[in-house]
Design a protein around this motif. Sequence first.
Motif, PDB file in Angstrom:
ATOM      1  N   MET A  11       0.826  -1.188   0.000  1.00 11.51           N
ATOM      2  CA  MET A  11       0.000   0.000   0.000  1.00 11.51           C
ATOM      3  C   MET A  11       0.879   1.263   0.000  1.00 11.51           C
ATOM      4  N   PHE A  12       1.926   1.241   0.808  1.00 10.94           N
ATOM      5  CA  PHE A  12       2.812   2.403   0.917  1.00 10.94           C
ATOM      6  C   PHE A  12       3.520   2.672  -0.417  1.00 10.94           C
ATOM      7  N   LYS A  13       3.936   1.589  -1.098  1.00 12.54           N
ATOM      8  CA  LYS A  13       4.607   1.742  -2.383  1.00 12.54           C
ATOM      9  C   LYS A  13       3.674   2.349  -3.432  1.00 12.54           C
ATOM     10  N   ILE A  14       2.415   1.969  -3.411  1.00 10.54           N
ATOM     11  CA  ILE A  14       1.450   2.488  -4.372  1.00 10.54           C
ATOM     12  C   ILE A  14       1.270   3.993  -4.188  1.00 10.54           C
ATOM     13  N   VAL A  15       1.192   4.431  -2.954  1.00 11.01           N
ATOM     14  CA  VAL A  15       1.025   5.855  -2.671  1.00 11.01           C
ATOM     15  C   VAL A  15       2.263   6.628  -3.121  1.00 11.01           C
ATOM     16  N   ILE A  16       3.446   6.128  -2.835  1.00 13.72           N
ATOM     17  CA  ILE A  16       4.691   6.793  -3.236  1.00 13.72           C
ATOM     18  C   ILE A  16       4.797   6.859  -4.762  1.00 13.72           C
ATOM     19  N   ILE A  17       4.479   5.778  -5.440  1.00 13.47           N
ATOM     20  CA  ILE A  17       4.538   5.763  -6.904  1.00 13.47           C
ATOM     21  C   ILE A  17       3.522   6.750  -7.480  1.00 13.47           C
ATOM     22  N   PHE A  18       2.312   6.787  -6.918  1.00  9.92           N
ATOM     23  CA  PHE A  18       1.299   7.722  -7.378  1.00  9.92           C
ATOM     24  C   PHE A  18       1.779   9.168  -7.217  1.00  9.92           C
ATOM     25  N   LEU A  19       2.364   9.493  -6.091  1.00  4.22           N
ATOM     26  CA  LEU A  19       2.860  10.842  -5.858  1.00  4.22           C
ATOM     27  C   LEU A  19       4.002  11.191  -6.804  1.00  4.22           C
ATOM     28  N   MET A  20       4.883  10.259  -7.085  1.00  3.84           N
ATOM     29  CA  MET A  20       5.977  10.503  -8.013  1.00  3.84           C
ATOM     30  C   MET A  20       5.455  10.738  -9.438  1.00  3.84           C
ATOM     31  N   VAL A  21       4.455   9.961  -9.854  1.00  2.98           N
ATOM     32  CA  VAL A  21       3.866  10.140 -11.181  1.00  2.98           C
ATOM     33  C   VAL A  21       3.211  11.513 -11.275  1.00  2.98           C
ATOM     34  N   MET A  22       2.499  11.922 -10.241  1.00  2.00           N
ATOM     35  CA  MET A  22       1.863  13.235 -10.237  1.00  2.00           C
ATOM     36  C   MET A  22       2.909  14.350 -10.293  1.00  2.00           C
ATOM     37  N   LEU A  23       4.014  14.178  -9.609  1.00  2.00           N
ATOM     38  CA  LEU A  23       5.095  15.158  -9.643  1.00  2.00           C
ATOM     39  C   LEU A  23       5.696  15.270 -11.037  1.00  2.00           C
ATOM     40  N   ILE A  24       5.920  14.158 -11.676  1.00  2.00           N
ATOM     41  CA  ILE A  24       6.480  14.152 -13.024  1.00  2.00           C
ATOM     42  C   ILE A  24       5.516  14.804 -14.013  1.00  2.00           C
ATOM     43  N   ILE A  25       4.220  14.522 -13.888  1.00  2.00           N
ATOM     44  CA  ILE A  25       3.225  15.135 -14.780  1.00  2.00           C
ATOM     45  C   ILE A  25       3.191  16.643 -14.582  1.00  2.00           C
ATOM     46  N   SER A  26       3.232  17.099 -13.345  1.00  2.00           N
ATOM     47  CA  SER A  26       3.174  18.544 -13.101  1.00  2.00           C
ATOM     48  C   SER A  26       4.431  19.248 -13.607  1.00  2.00           C
ATOM     49  N   MET A  27       5.598  18.619 -13.459  1.00  2.00           N
ATOM     50  CA  MET A  27       6.826  19.215 -13.971  1.00  2.00           C
ATOM     51  C   MET A  27       6.801  19.290 -15.504  1.00  2.00           C
ATOM     52  N   ALA A  28       6.296  18.259 -16.150  1.00  2.00           N
ATOM     53  CA  ALA A  28       6.223  18.253 -17.612  1.00  2.00           C
ATOM     54  C   ALA A  28       5.229  19.312 -18.099  1.00  2.00           C
ATOM     55  N   ALA A  29       4.095  19.443 -17.434  1.00  2.00           N
ATOM     56  CA  ALA A  29       3.105  20.446 -17.836  1.00  2.00           C
ATOM     57  C   ALA A  29       3.649  21.851 -17.639  1.00  2.00           C
ATOM     58  N   SER A  30       4.386  22.073 -16.580  1.00  7.26           N
ATOM     59  CA  SER A  30       4.975  23.385 -16.328  1.00  7.26           C
ATOM     60  C   SER A  30       5.997  23.735 -17.404  1.00  7.26           C
ATOM     61  N   ALA A  31       6.788  22.772 -17.810  1.00  7.28           N
ATOM     62  CA  ALA A  31       7.791  23.018 -18.849  1.00  7.28           C
ATOM     63  C   ALA A  31       7.124  23.289 -20.199  1.00  7.28           C
ATOM     64  N   VAL A  32       6.048  22.584 -20.511  1.00  7.79           N
ATOM     65  CA  VAL A  32       5.364  22.771 -21.791  1.00  7.79           C
ATOM     66  C   VAL A  32       4.693  24.129 -21.837  1.00  7.79           C
ATOM     67  N   THR A  33       4.008  24.533 -20.777  1.00 11.32           N
ATOM     68  CA  THR A  33       3.298  25.813 -20.796  1.00 11.32           C
ATOM     69  C   THR A  33       4.267  26.990 -20.797  1.00 11.32           C
ATOM     70  N   ARG A  34       5.455  26.821 -20.284  1.00 16.76           N
ATOM     71  CA  ARG A  34       6.443  27.899 -20.309  1.00 16.76           C
ATOM     72  C   ARG A  34       6.829  28.237 -21.745  1.00 16.76           C
TER      73      ARG A  34
END
Length: 62
Positions: A1-24
Amino acid sequence: MFKIVIIFLMVMLIISMAASAVTRFLRGPIAPPRVDKAETRAKCGHCGRPVLGTAPCVCGKG
């Protein structure tokens, strides 16, 4: 369960960083600050009216 939460948070972080770079890059360059024309004109020392260059003021005192 803990691994799933950590992986989910990492995926969300990567998506937000990619979206920020694209919109810039999609926004384009930042517009230069606007300068009001009234701020760049000279003012008469006596009455405060704007004067052009070295022309005398219409009040006759400035």
